[in-house]
Design a protein around this motif. Structure first.
Motif, PDB file in Angstrom:
ATOM      1  N   GLY A 311       0.744  -1.293   0.041  1.00  0.00           N
ATOM      2  CA  GLY A 311       0.013   0.074   0.104  1.00  0.00           C
ATOM      3  C   GLY A 311       0.875   1.146   0.004  1.00  0.00           C
ATOM      4  N   ALA A 312       1.736   1.158   0.880  1.00  0.00           N
ATOM      5  CA  ALA A 312       2.733   2.263   0.714  1.00  0.00           C
ATOM      6  C   ALA A 312       3.420   2.535  -0.525  1.00  0.00           C
ATOM      7  CB  ALA A 312       4.043   2.220   1.851  1.00  0.00           C
ATOM      8  N   LEU A 313       3.832   1.511  -1.201  1.00  0.00           N
ATOM      9  CA  LEU A 313       4.409   1.741  -2.721  1.00  0.00           C
ATOM     10  C   LEU A 313       3.107   2.157  -3.404  1.00  0.00           C
ATOM     11  CD1 LEU A 313       6.485   1.285  -4.582  1.00  0.00           C
ATOM     12  CD2 LEU A 313       5.770  -1.121  -4.954  1.00  0.00           C
ATOM     13  N   GLY A 314       1.968   1.938  -3.422  1.00  0.00           N
ATOM     14  CA  GLY A 314       0.971   2.425  -4.300  1.00  0.00           C
ATOM     15  C   GLY A 314       0.946   3.851  -3.939  1.00  0.00           C
ATOM     16  N   TYR A 315       0.721   4.308  -2.734  1.00  0.00           N
ATOM     17  CA  TYR A 315       0.653   5.672  -2.331  1.00  0.00           C
ATOM     18  C   TYR A 315       1.833   6.487  -2.894  1.00  0.00           C
ATOM     19  CZ  TYR A 315      -3.318   5.218   0.788  1.00  0.00           C
ATOM     20  OH  TYR A 315      -4.549   5.008   1.208  1.00  0.00           O
ATOM     21  N   VAL A 357      -6.837  17.308  -5.298  1.00  0.00           N
ATOM     22  CA  VAL A 357      -5.734  16.377  -5.790  1.00  0.00           C
ATOM     23  C   VAL A 357      -6.035  14.946  -5.245  1.00  0.00           C
ATOM     24  CG1 VAL A 357      -4.295  16.700  -3.695  1.00  0.00           C
ATOM     25  CG2 VAL A 357      -3.288  16.406  -5.871  1.00  0.00           C
ATOM     26  N   ASN A 358      -6.460  14.553  -4.331  1.00  0.00           N
ATOM     27  CA  ASN A 358      -6.726  13.268  -3.914  1.00  0.00           C
ATOM     28  C   ASN A 358      -7.993  12.642  -4.207  1.00  0.00           C
ATOM     29  OD1 ASN A 358      -3.925  12.818  -2.571  1.00  0.00           O
ATOM     30  ND2 ASN A 358      -4.931  14.033  -0.832  1.00  0.00           N
ATOM     31  N   ALA A 359      -8.944  13.348  -4.173  1.00  0.00           N
ATOM     32  CA  ALA A 359     -10.379  12.763  -4.507  1.00  0.00           C
ATOM     33  C   ALA A 359     -10.746  12.327  -5.690  1.00  0.00           C
ATOM     34  CB  ALA A 359     -11.416  13.953  -4.030  1.00  0.00           C
ATOM     35  N   LEU A 360     -10.111  13.002  -6.749  1.00  0.00           N
ATOM     36  CA  LEU A 360     -10.257  12.232  -7.856  1.00  0.00           C
ATOM     37  C   LEU A 360      -8.826  11.507  -8.614  1.00  0.00           C
ATOM     38  CD1 LEU A 360     -12.156  15.006  -9.685  1.00  0.00           C
ATOM     39  CD2 LEU A 360     -13.264  12.880  -8.532  1.00  0.00           C
ATOM     40  N   ASN A 361      -8.233  11.088  -7.973  1.00  0.00           N
ATOM     41  CA  ASN A 361      -6.965  10.554  -7.991  1.00  0.00           C
ATOM     42  C   ASN A 361      -7.201   8.988  -8.041  1.00  0.00           C
ATOM     43  OD1 ASN A 361      -4.375   9.054  -7.933  1.00  0.00           O
ATOM     44  ND2 ASN A 361      -3.244  10.921  -7.546  1.00  0.00           N
ATOM     45  N   TYR A 362      -7.277   8.366  -9.070  1.00  0.00           N
ATOM     46  CA  TYR A 362      -7.561   6.766  -9.026  1.00  0.00           C
ATOM     47  C   TYR A 362      -6.727   5.991  -8.530  1.00  0.00           C
ATOM     48  CZ  TYR A 362     -11.849   7.515 -12.273  1.00  0.00           C
ATOM     49  OH  TYR A 362     -12.904   7.980 -12.836  1.00  0.00           O
ATOM     50  N   GLY A 363      -5.486   6.411  -8.410  1.00  0.00           N
ATOM     51  CA  GLY A 363      -4.177   5.556  -7.715  1.00  0.00           C
ATOM     52  C   GLY A 363      -4.556   5.559  -6.354  1.00  0.00           C
ATOM     53  N   ILE A 364      -4.950   6.692  -5.607  1.00  0.00           N
ATOM     54  CA  ILE A 364      -5.145   7.038  -4.236  1.00  0.00           C
ATOM     55  C   ILE A 364      -6.357   5.962  -3.793  1.00  0.00           C
ATOM     56  CG2 ILE A 364      -5.659   8.671  -2.475  1.00  0.00           C
ATOM     57  CD1 ILE A 364      -2.652   8.661  -3.543  1.00  0.00           C
ATOM     58  N   ASN A 365      -7.266   6.528  -4.713  1.00  0.00           N
ATOM     59  CA  ASN A 365      -9.005   5.611  -4.374  1.00  0.00           C
ATOM     60  C   ASN A 365      -8.479   4.128  -4.355  1.00  0.00           C
ATOM     61  OD1 ASN A 365     -11.546   7.487  -4.521  1.00  0.00           O
ATOM     62  ND2 ASN A 365      -9.788   8.498  -5.403  1.00  0.00           N
ATOM     63  N   ILE A 366      -7.938   3.626  -5.428  1.00  0.00           N
ATOM     64  CA  ILE A 366      -7.879   2.216  -5.489  1.00  0.00           C
ATOM     65  C   ILE A 366      -6.995   1.739  -4.505  1.00  0.00           C
ATOM     66  CG2 ILE A 366      -7.042   0.275  -6.952  1.00  0.00           C
ATOM     67  CD1 ILE A 366      -8.025   1.993  -9.666  1.00  0.00           C
ATOM     68  N   THR A 367      -5.921   2.329  -4.203  1.00  0.00           N
ATOM     69  CA  THR A 367      -4.932   1.627  -3.104  1.00  0.00           C
ATOM     70  C   THR A 367      -5.692   1.766  -1.779  1.00  0.00           C
ATOM     71  OG1 THR A 367      -3.070   2.602  -4.297  1.00  0.00           O
ATOM     72  CG2 THR A 367      -2.736   2.341  -2.107  1.00  0.00           C
ATOM     73  N   ILE A 439     -19.313   7.441  -9.940  1.00  0.00           N
ATOM     74  CA  ILE A 439     -19.082   5.830  -9.719  1.00  0.00           C
ATOM     75  C   ILE A 439     -17.948   5.724  -8.465  1.00  0.00           C
ATOM     76  CG2 ILE A 439     -18.862   3.710 -10.392  1.00  0.00           C
ATOM     77  CD1 ILE A 439     -20.196   4.339 -13.098  1.00  0.00           C
ATOM     78  N   MET A 440     -16.913   6.321  -8.831  1.00  0.00           N
ATOM     79  CA  MET A 440     -15.636   5.921  -8.019  1.00  0.00           C
ATOM     80  C   MET A 440     -15.816   6.606  -6.863  1.00  0.00           C
ATOM     81  SD  MET A 440     -12.667   5.056  -7.315  1.00  0.00           S
ATOM     82  CE  MET A 440     -12.000   4.365  -9.169  1.00  0.00           C
ATOM     83  N   LEU A 441     -16.428   7.970  -6.553  1.00  0.00           N
ATOM     84  CA  LEU A 441     -16.601   8.431  -5.487  1.00  0.00           C
ATOM     85  C   LEU A 441     -17.662   7.717  -4.560  1.00  0.00           C
ATOM     86  CD1 LEU A 441     -16.806  12.073  -6.634  1.00  0.00           C
ATOM     87  CD2 LEU A 441     -15.084  11.193  -4.986  1.00  0.00           C
ATOM     88  N   SER A 442     -18.776   7.137  -5.335  1.00  0.00           N
ATOM     89  CA  SER A 442     -19.802   6.506  -4.610  1.00  0.00           C
ATOM     90  C   SER A 442     -19.295   5.039  -4.041  1.00  0.00           C
ATOM     91  CB  SER A 442     -20.872   6.152  -5.472  1.00  0.00           C
ATOM     92  OG  SER A 442     -21.449   7.311  -5.869  1.00  0.00           O
ATOM     93  N   LEU A 443     -18.321   4.250  -4.919  1.00  0.00           N
ATOM     94  CA  LEU A 443     -17.909   3.210  -4.175  1.00  0.00           C
ATOM     95  C   LEU A 443     -16.879   3.395  -3.202  1.00  0.00           C
ATOM     96  CD1 LEU A 443     -17.063   0.233  -4.950  1.00  0.00           C
ATOM     97  CD2 LEU A 443     -15.303   1.010  -6.619  1.00  0.00           C
ATOM     98  N   PHE A 444     -15.864   4.520  -3.090  1.00  0.00           N
ATOM     99  CA  PHE A 444     -15.110   4.968  -2.057  1.00  0.00           C
ATOM    100  C   PHE A 444     -15.790   5.028  -0.776  1.00  0.00           C
ATOM    101  CE2 PHE A 444     -12.256   7.255   0.513  1.00  0.00           C
ATOM    102  CZ  PHE A 444     -11.168   6.843   0.410  1.00  0.00           C
TER     103      PHE A 444
END
Length: 619
Positions: A311-315, A357-367, A439-444
């Motif tokens: 997870g740290a690597l993903g962030y 910068v974080n809310a719509l960052n797909y990498g941050i959301n998925i990680t 969809i991403m925001l609702s899933l998160f």
């Protein structure tokens, strides 16, 4: 290559001579060994007392040096104290080594201590005789500027670890005094909370140099240890790096459990644990077999560190454009990885992950979502998923009924929550976003509401209908044997299955062609009823002490008891009484409703008789 015969004879003769000489030497000094053994029995209590004194001094020195900005003459006296700790630690080690008759066993059992003592002795002698070349060589070898302060810090931390290890070894004695494992678990959390509160009250923990006041320090420490995430001060701006590291450590200890971490240290810095200690720990980690306790603990810690590292690597990769300083970027990555996997919800961003910068960052959301879900599945389920099938055939996998319930419930809650939030907030807080972002925001939000506490939307802006959905997801929570809280997915699943069995007229509660025991059903009912009573009681108290909208108070209480960490913005405005209520709620939610009830309830012995049965109209 064959040796000449006379060389072989000489070699054999030397071996015979050496064995005879060793035998004679041991016989000659056998009386001395006996005297040392008797002396060791007399001196041992004094050595233990001396080591306890060293631990107290180490804790005091560590708090003074790290928590306060010491100036002369206090800094000089603290340096003298550090030197006294190191000298005392070295003397204690050599006394034990001299008095014991099993020196090699002592060295093997305490490898780290032996290496540390050797380095301290070598560098100390080098300073005394002016051998600065050796010191410079050691500093270049370990790539540090000044190795002496690092060794002193390692010594103090090691002494503290030793006292924790002895606490683990004392567990059977505690149990023999009519204590229960549940009381030991509750006590371990209380002790960590107390230590964390004291550290957060030190001046070095806050930016203003004043430290947190008692109630705020206790609130923050409880929230971190109970992996909740509710905050009364901004972690990003109010706490220093030292304070943030304290919070990070409390989150990790709270997620894994003090007994799990202490046991791992005890097994590696000492000679192992006995059956009494393993029996105690078996019940605290959910293991059914005492012999598998150590392996289960290693799996828990190993899985945790592996997932947190990933997870740290993903962030770290997702924040490639956000930070100029790699060290800050790495710290933020580690902090959020630990916080997300432990379902803590603490963030070193002021607005959690709701910034653009974080809310719509797909990498941050998925990680973040992957860490939250894996942390919430529970170590038992994770290990069963990782272990897989020996035949490597998917159709032959035989998951336990527990794992099946966890997977079905988790998938259902995530999908249902996502659809509900998406539909209810399509023209609400999600208005203005693209469909993919919606969809991403609702899933998160669906994932994080089940005790994680991160948010990429303004929770206070959600509609009442959506808030009710969020409350439901929050109180259900994640799964047993995980880092998360709530009533647990399996508890609610068993209750729903029980209801379905009653409606359909089935005698037993069944799932996946398996029968669920009545004890499990009764436990689920107990958790649900006690949880409902706690929610009602604490919410009632908050309505008396706080002048806030009811929906906000209800949300705050649900968040605290389920150890979620989400808030509608009233946490910082709570009164002292309100903060105290939330502190108690967070503690109950993390330790476990049934665990805490069993810790203080008197268990009645089984009776050998039964009363006659009689029906009661309930519906």
């Amino acid at each position: 290559m064959k040796l000449p015969k006379h060389w072989k004879r000489a070699y054999i003769s030397f071996l015979v001579w050496f064995k005879n000489y060793r035998k004679n030497f041991r016989n000659r000094f056998q009386a001395v060994e006996v005297e040392l053994y008797d002396l060791n029995k007399v001196v041992e209590p004094f050595v233990h007392g001396f080591n306890s004194l060293l631990v107290v001094l180490a804790v005091a020195s560590l708090i003074a040096s790290e928590g306060f900005e010491l100036k002369n003459p206090y800094l000089r006296w603290n340096n003298y104290l550090d030197l006294a700790i190191v000298v005392g630690f070295t003397i204690s080690y050599f006394i034990r080594l001299f008095l014991t008759s099993k020196r090699l066993q002592l060295i093997r059992n305490r490898v780290f201590e032996t290496i540390l003592i050797s380095l301290l002795a070598l560098i100390g002698l080098s300073y005394l005789i002016g051998g600065e070349g050796f010191v410079e060589y050691m500093e270049s070898l370990f790539r540090v500027r000044d190795i002496w302060p690092i060794l002193i810090l390692a010594t103090k931390i090691y002494l503290i670890i030793l006292i924790i290890e002895r606490g683990i070894r004392a567990a059977p004695i505690i149990l023999s005094l009519k204590r229960k494992p549940t009381q030991v678990v509750a006590g371990s959390f209380l002790s960590v909370i107390a230590v964390g509160a004291v550290l957060l009250m030190t001046p070095s923990a806050t930016v203003n140099g004043e430290g947190l006041n008692f109630i705020d320090a206790l609130f923050t420490s409880t929230s971190a240890v109970c992996v909740t995430g509710l905050i009364v001060v901004d972690t990003a701006t109010h706490l220093t790096l030292f304070g943030q590291i304290i919070v990070l450590g409390l989150i990790q200890i709270g997620g894994l459990g003090l007994l799990t971490i202490a046991t791992l240290f005890a097994l590696y810095v000492s000679s192992g644990l006995g059956v009494g200690q393993m029996t105690l720990l078996k019940s605290t980690i959910g293991e059914t077999r005492t012999s598998e306790t150590f392996h289960t603990i290693k799996r828990i810690v190993g899985i945790t560190l592996l997932i947190e590292a990933a997870g740290a690597l993903g962030y770290y990769l997702s924040w490639h454009d956000l930070f100029d300083d790699n060290s800050t970027r790495l710290f933020f990555s580690i902090f959020h990885a630990v916080s997300a996997f432990c379902n803590a919800g603490f963030s070193v961003f002021t607005n959690s992950l709701a910034d653009q910068v974080n809310a719509l960052n797909y990498g941050i959301n998925i990680t973040t979502m992957i860490l939250i879900i894996t942390g919430g599945l529970g170590f038992t389920t994770l290990w069963e998923l990782l272990k897989g099938n020996p035949n490597h055939r998917l159709r032959n996998w035989q998951f336990s009924i527990h794992t099946k319930l966890v997977l079905y419930a988790t998938g259902f809650l995530i999908i249902t929550g996502t659809v509900a939030i998406l539909v209810l907030e399509w023209n609400g807080v999600l208005a203005g976003y693209q469909t993919s972002d919606k969809i991403m925001l609702s899933l998160f939000q669906s994932v994080t509401t089940r005790t994680a506490g991160f948010n990429t939307l303004d929770i206070g802006s959600l509609g009442i209908s959506t808030t009710l959905i969020v409350l439901t997801l929050m109180i259900i929570g994640a799964s047993p044997a995980s880092t998360a809280g709530g009533l647990k997915t399996t508890t609610v699943s068993v209750l729903l299955l029980s209801v379905w069995s009653t409606i359909t007229g089935k005698k037993d509660v069944e799932f996946a062609k398996k029968k669920i025991s009545k004890e499990t059903v009764f436990t689920a009912m107990t958790v649900f009823v006690i949880g409902a009573v706690c929610l009602f009681f604490f919410t009632l108290l908050l309505t008396i002490t706080e002048d806030q909208p009811f929906i906000d108070i209800l949300f705050e209480q649900f968040s605290a008891l389920a150890t979620v960490g989400l808030s509608r913005g009233i946490t910082g405005e709570l009164t002292t009484a309100g903060k105290s209520i939330i502190i108690v709620s967070m503690f109950i939610g993390r330790v476990g409703i049934v665990t805490l009830a069993l810790a203080f309830a008197k268990r009645r012995t089984a009776t050998k008789y039964q009363y006659p049965s009689e029906s009661v109209i309930v519906a």
